[in-house]
Design an enzyme around this catalytic site. Structure first.
Site, PDB file in Angstrom:
ATOM      1  N   HIS A   1     -15.090   1.302  12.389  1.00  0.00           N
ATOM      2  CA  HIS A   1     -14.777   2.737  12.544  1.00  0.00           C
ATOM      3  C   HIS A   1     -13.298   3.012  12.270  1.00  0.00           C
ATOM      4  CE1 HIS A   1     -18.669   2.964  14.730  1.00  0.00           C
ATOM      5  NE2 HIS A   1     -18.270   1.810  15.236  1.00  0.00           N
TER       6      HIS A   1
ATOM      7  N   SER B   1       6.755   8.808  -9.293  1.00  0.00           N
ATOM      8  CA  SER B   1       6.466  10.242  -9.309  1.00  0.00           C
ATOM      9  C   SER B   1       7.502  10.921 -10.195  1.00  0.00           C
ATOM     10  CB  SER B   1       6.562  10.778  -7.882  1.00  0.00           C
ATOM     11  OG  SER B   1       6.890  12.147  -7.892  1.00  0.00           O
TER      12      SER B   1
ATOM     13  N   LYS C   1       8.914   7.319  -4.823  1.00  0.00           N
ATOM     14  CA  LYS C   1       7.483   7.020  -4.800  1.00  0.00           C
ATOM     15  C   LYS C   1       7.085   5.773  -5.584  1.00  0.00           C
ATOM     16  CE  LYS C   1       4.478   8.966  -3.223  1.00  0.00           C
ATOM     17  NZ  LYS C   1       3.808  10.228  -3.514  1.00  0.00           N
TER      18      LYS C   1
ATOM     19  N   GLU D   1      -6.434   3.890  -7.133  1.00  0.00           N
ATOM     20  CA  GLU D   1      -6.951   5.268  -7.057  1.00  0.00           C
ATOM     21  C   GLU D   1      -7.862   5.570  -8.242  1.00  0.00           C
ATOM     22  OE1 GLU D   1      -3.641   8.192  -5.746  1.00  0.00           O
ATOM     23  OE2 GLU D   1      -2.639   6.467  -6.604  1.00  0.00           O
TER      24      GLU D   1
END
Ligand code: ARG
Length: 460
Positions: free
Chosen positions: A158, A279, A285, A292
């Site tokens: 969980h 970025s 970043k 992804e």
């Protein structure tokens, strides 16, 4: 405009937009090696059965080989007016050997069984290539597990801290998933390995052809048993896209973990610079794009499976042009699966594991609570009661901002007189991990066993 193979009964030119709408050469050109191999085998078989002359078959085979080489060299121009790969190659053959000989190749054959053959041969090859790439990815996971085989991390259920596990055990879980993926792709190979030629358009052919010879020549295990089924069966492609979807689902789960684990909140791993991007606005970043994108491309592969299922569900027997639409979704999925496996094999080889951070996080979230309850059980307390006692202890620790191992023995004894000196050992994370020695457990001995087994299977 080149002459259409099917043009005989038509008095008007094909509408330009209709032609562009119906062409498949823009994507099915990749079937050319199979189309050529299939046609050479067909020509040889026709000669062997006395349907065409041996000299004709030889000329056809030689010309087809030359066409194949020209395509492989990038020197062949595909013509959109010729619709698809089958007609493009046949037209080129006619040019080379003349219509009198070239025009005989399609005897006893239709594009319907031809495309079925090409796709089956293509899937056989791609399934085996994917199995090879799966092995490379598995090797990267095993290497990572071996390098960091001592590292303990929190195991989650969980998404909450559950019990401590070895990081290697976590990686080996993916190894197991990939083993099942391999089995599925081998199954796909067998599903595809049925030879459909001879089914012709839908009813079979009246020419005395030798289907078994074709099967042998093209390396098929068996021949299809019903011509109508053979030209309209796309089950093996649906199975293949299911295998692709399940594999991508596994990679997507790993991707999700890599994305989460590389946040500062987790800080469990760092992906190598060469597999991340920056970025355009935020100079600090470092984004886990590959993970992804794999997660995103998984959706595309699922979509392709749905396309094919949807495509087939309303089709009457036998061949329908709808089936031409099977190719973009199969090709797209294959490209995604192969490129994902290739990039992941490399990326996983360059993951930095922050073992200190993993071990630090093991000290929060009461990962040793289950083992404390088990301790009481081993001293004779029923498990449900032990669960209750430790639950109360956890509440006490939460109040006092303590870990279970920080509670003094006298205090523990207030919760149960069964607690003794040996409780310290029972609470130690390495003991907890190493006590799970059974097959499939997270103990170091069990994990080393898993690694040995995997290395043996992979031949490393
Ligand atoms: N390009 C077609 C396909 O991909 C080949 C079969 C065409 N057959 C036909 N009768 N139009 O399915």
């Amino acid at each position: 405009m080149p002459k259409k193979q099917w043009g005989g009964r038509f008095q008007k030119e094909h509408d330009r937009l209709a032609l562009l709408y119906s062409q498949s050469i823009s994507f099915d050109w990749r079937l050319y090696p199979y189309d050529i191999a299939g046609s050479i085998a067909h020509a040889r078989m026709l000669a062997e059965c006395g349907i065409i002359k041996k000299t004709e078959a030889n000329k056809i085979a030689k010309a087809l080989r030359e066409i194949g080489k020209k395509i492989a060299d990038g020197a062949f121009t595909f013509e959109v007016d010729l619709e698809d790969i089958h007609t493009n190659i046949e037209a080129a053959l006619m040019k080379k050997v003349g219509a009198d000989i070239g025009g005989k190749l399609h005897t006893g054959r239709s594009r319907n069984d031809q495309v079925a053959l090409d796709m089956r041969m293509y899937i056989r090859d791609e399934a085996l290539t994917i199995v090879q790439l799966l092995h490379e990815f598995q090797k990267a996971l095993i290497r990572l597990a071996e390098e960091d085989s001592e590292v303990i991390m929190p195991g989650f259920t969980h998404m909450q801290h559950a019990q401590p596990v070895l990081f290697a055990h976590h990686m080996l879980a993916y190894y197991e998933m990939l083993c099942r993926d391999e089995d599925r792709f081998i199954e796909c190979f067998h599903s595809a390995n049925v030879m459909p030629l001879g089914s012709a358009a839908l009813a079979g052919t009246s020419f005395p052809i030798d289907r078994k010879m074709l099967a042998k020549e093209l390396g098929f295990d068996s021949i299809s048993q019903n011509s109508m089924d053979a030209v309209s069966d796309r089950d093996y492609l649906i199975e293949f896209l299911s295998a692709c979807s399940i594999l991508m689902m596994h990679i997507s789960r790993l991707s999700e973990e890599l994305v989460v684990w590389s946040t500062p909140e987790f800080g469990f791993v760092e992906l190598d610079d060469s597999f991340t991007t920056g970025s355009s606005i935020m100079p600090q970043k470092k984004n886990p794009d590959i993970a992804e994108l794999a997660r995103g491309k998984t959706a595309r592969v699922y979509g392709n499976l749905m396309t094919l299922l949807g495509l087939m569900k309303g089709l009457p027997l036998a061949y329908n042009s709808d089936m031409q639409e099977d190719k973009p979704c199969v090709f797209d999925s294959i490209d995604i699966v192969k490129s994902t496996l290739r990039v992941f094999a490399r990326m996983m080889g360059s993951v930095t594991v922050y073992s200190d951070r993993m071990e630090e996080m093991c000290r929060t979230g009461f990962l040793n609570a289950t083992d404390l309850a088990d301790y009481l059980v081993k001293k004779g307390m029923p498990f449900r009661q032990a669960h209750e006692v430790v639950g109360k202890l956890v509440t006490h620790c939460l109040d006092q901002v303590l870990a279970l191992e920080d509670v003094p023995l006298e205090k523990l004894r207030q919760f149960s007189p069964l607690f003794d000196d040996d409780v310290c050992d029972a609470l130690r994370l390495d003991n907890i991990v190493n006590s799970r020695r059974l097959t499939g457990g997270t103990a170091r001995s069990s994990v080393l066993h898993q690694i040995r087994r995997a290395k043996k299977d992979l031949g490393i």
